[in-house]
Design an enzyme around this catalytic site. Sequence first.
Site, PDB file in Angstrom:
ATOM      1  N   ARG A  82      59.579  43.568  17.446  1.00  0.00           N
ATOM      2  CA  ARG A  82      60.475  43.937  16.292  1.00  0.00           C
ATOM      3  C   ARG A  82      59.981  44.673  15.389  1.00  0.00           C
ATOM      4  O   ARG A  82      60.656  45.567  14.806  1.00  0.00           O
ATOM      5  CB  ARG A  82      60.925  42.623  15.795  1.00  0.00           C
ATOM      6  CG  ARG A  82      62.144  42.743  14.759  1.00  0.00           C
ATOM      7  CD  ARG A  82      62.968  41.356  14.416  1.00  0.00           C
ATOM      8  NE  ARG A  82      62.141  40.558  13.897  1.00  0.00           N
ATOM      9  CZ  ARG A  82      62.067  39.257  13.397  1.00  0.00           C
ATOM     10  NH1 ARG A  82      63.296  38.712  13.952  1.00  0.00           N
ATOM     11  NH2 ARG A  82      61.314  38.325  12.756  1.00  0.00           N
ATOM     12  N   LYS A 185      63.540  44.595  10.057  1.00  0.00           N
ATOM     13  CA  LYS A 185      63.272  43.889   8.778  1.00  0.00           C
ATOM     14  C   LYS A 185      62.463  44.622   7.861  1.00  0.00           C
ATOM     15  O   LYS A 185      61.254  44.899   7.897  1.00  0.00           O
ATOM     16  CB  LYS A 185      62.268  42.895   9.602  1.00  0.00           C
ATOM     17  CG  LYS A 185      62.203  41.562   8.807  1.00  0.00           C
ATOM     18  CD  LYS A 185      61.509  40.375   9.879  1.00  0.00           C
ATOM     19  CE  LYS A 185      61.398  39.235   9.052  1.00  0.00           C
ATOM     20  NZ  LYS A 185      62.617  38.572   8.844  1.00  0.00           N
TER      21      LYS A 185
HETATM   22  C1  LIG Z   1      63.469  37.366   9.375  1.00  0.00           C
HETATM   23  C2  LIG Z   1      65.020  37.565   8.961  1.00  0.00           C
HETATM   24  C3  LIG Z   1      65.609  36.546   9.848  1.00  0.00           C
HETATM   25  C4  LIG Z   1      65.269  35.287  10.831  1.00  0.00           C
HETATM   26  O1  LIG Z   1      64.618  35.788  11.796  1.00  0.00           O
HETATM   27  P1  LIG Z   1      63.528  34.955  12.768  1.00  0.00           P
HETATM   28  O2  LIG Z   1      62.901  35.853  13.490  1.00  0.00           O
HETATM   29  O3  LIG Z   1      64.273  33.773  13.388  1.00  0.00           O
HETATM   30  O4  LIG Z   1      62.602  34.604  11.460  1.00  0.00           O
HETATM   31  C5  LIG Z   1      67.179  36.526   9.586  1.00  0.00           C
HETATM   32  N1  LIG Z   1      67.800  37.386   8.918  1.00  0.00           N
HETATM   33  C6  LIG Z   1      67.044  38.389   8.122  1.00  0.00           C
HETATM   34  C7  LIG Z   1      67.720  39.407   7.304  1.00  0.00           C
HETATM   35  C8  LIG Z   1      65.642  38.247   8.152  1.00  0.00           C
HETATM   36  O5  LIG Z   1      65.068  39.315   7.517  1.00  0.00           O
END
Ligand SMILES: *Cc1c(COP(=O)(O)O)cnc(C)c1O
Length: 341
Positions: A82, A185
């Site tokens: 990711r 992210k």
């Molecule tokens: C990190 C994040 C999540 C959760 O992702 P995980 O991989 O389950 O930790 C959900 N929404 C946003 C906007 C994020 O930044």
Amino acid sequence: MHKANLDWGNLSFGYMKTNCHLEYYFKDGKWSEAKVVKDDILHLHMSSTCLHYGQEAFEGMKAFTHKDGKVTVFRADENARRMVKSAEKILMQPFPEAMFLDAVKQIVKLNKEYIPPYGKGASLYIRPLLIGVSGILGVRPSDDYLFVIFVSPVGPYFKEGLKPIDLYVEEEMKRAVPGGTGDAKVGGNYAASLRVSKKVKDLGYKEVLYLDAAHNRYLDESGPANFFGITKDKKYVTPKSESILPSITNKSLMTLAKEELGMAVEQRPVDVNEIFDFAEAGCCGTAAVITPVRSITYRDKKAIYTGDETGPVCSALYKKLTAIQLGDEEDKYGWNMEIPL
Ligand SMILES: *Cc1c(COP(=O)(O)O)cnc(C)c1O
């Protein structure tokens, strides 16, 4: 193993200085070896693109101690992949997946005194970040990049444990739009979300539930977590949208719902009015795993799912996932990466 002298049962979710962090530089077309740094201050050019134009992406993972003392990190390969996607989305040099996994192993080992022992509800949070560090002033992607990885021992995200929260459906403000960066992210999405969080907190709710920006009609996600609903006939329903972050926790819960609980799983556009038909709802992410939802307020209506108890499906999913993370249940999907200590 020697452990730091911490009150393991009462850790909060926050930053704590540990032994060291790692820095890797991308310069002249290649990544450097890891540099182990004791200080927790970075030395950056003030004109770095990360500081002016938001060239920043991050990840979040957790390391857990099992009953037998083994330490594992949950689905780090997914985070590595990711982060490459996030980097590509904002034209940063991706940090190679194999180096990412090696960095995770190294940073946990170098800070092993800070890995919370088994049975305290605590874990070692691992935070990698990637930033553009060329001091170029003009608006364009950096040539040089810095990958940093550090750790911090953390308690459960919500101290009260699995305590259902109240959500508020926000119609005016957005964190991300179709065609934008909502599925990466990146720090910029969080900058856009802070005022929304403040608004809903000031209104007395714990978190926001975003609607898609194009139609203001389909559910997106809930602040820093994905959203799912459980229908009365026990389907796991979670929004499909190009402006939400593909959560690894959500992906894992979909697998568990289908394979372990025999539920039907639907990932599709979810009309906001469906909230009134759900039997249970939850938010999910690495920090809290599942945060059960007590109610969702949309305009002048409120969907109420539960009082202070967590619904049976949310409870079952939470137990399954955390049991795998802690090694209490067989890791049949190969989700745990062991850290050689
Ligand atoms: C990190 C994040 C999540 C959760 O992702 P995980 O991989 O389950 O930790 C959900 N929404 C946003 C906007 C994020 O930044």
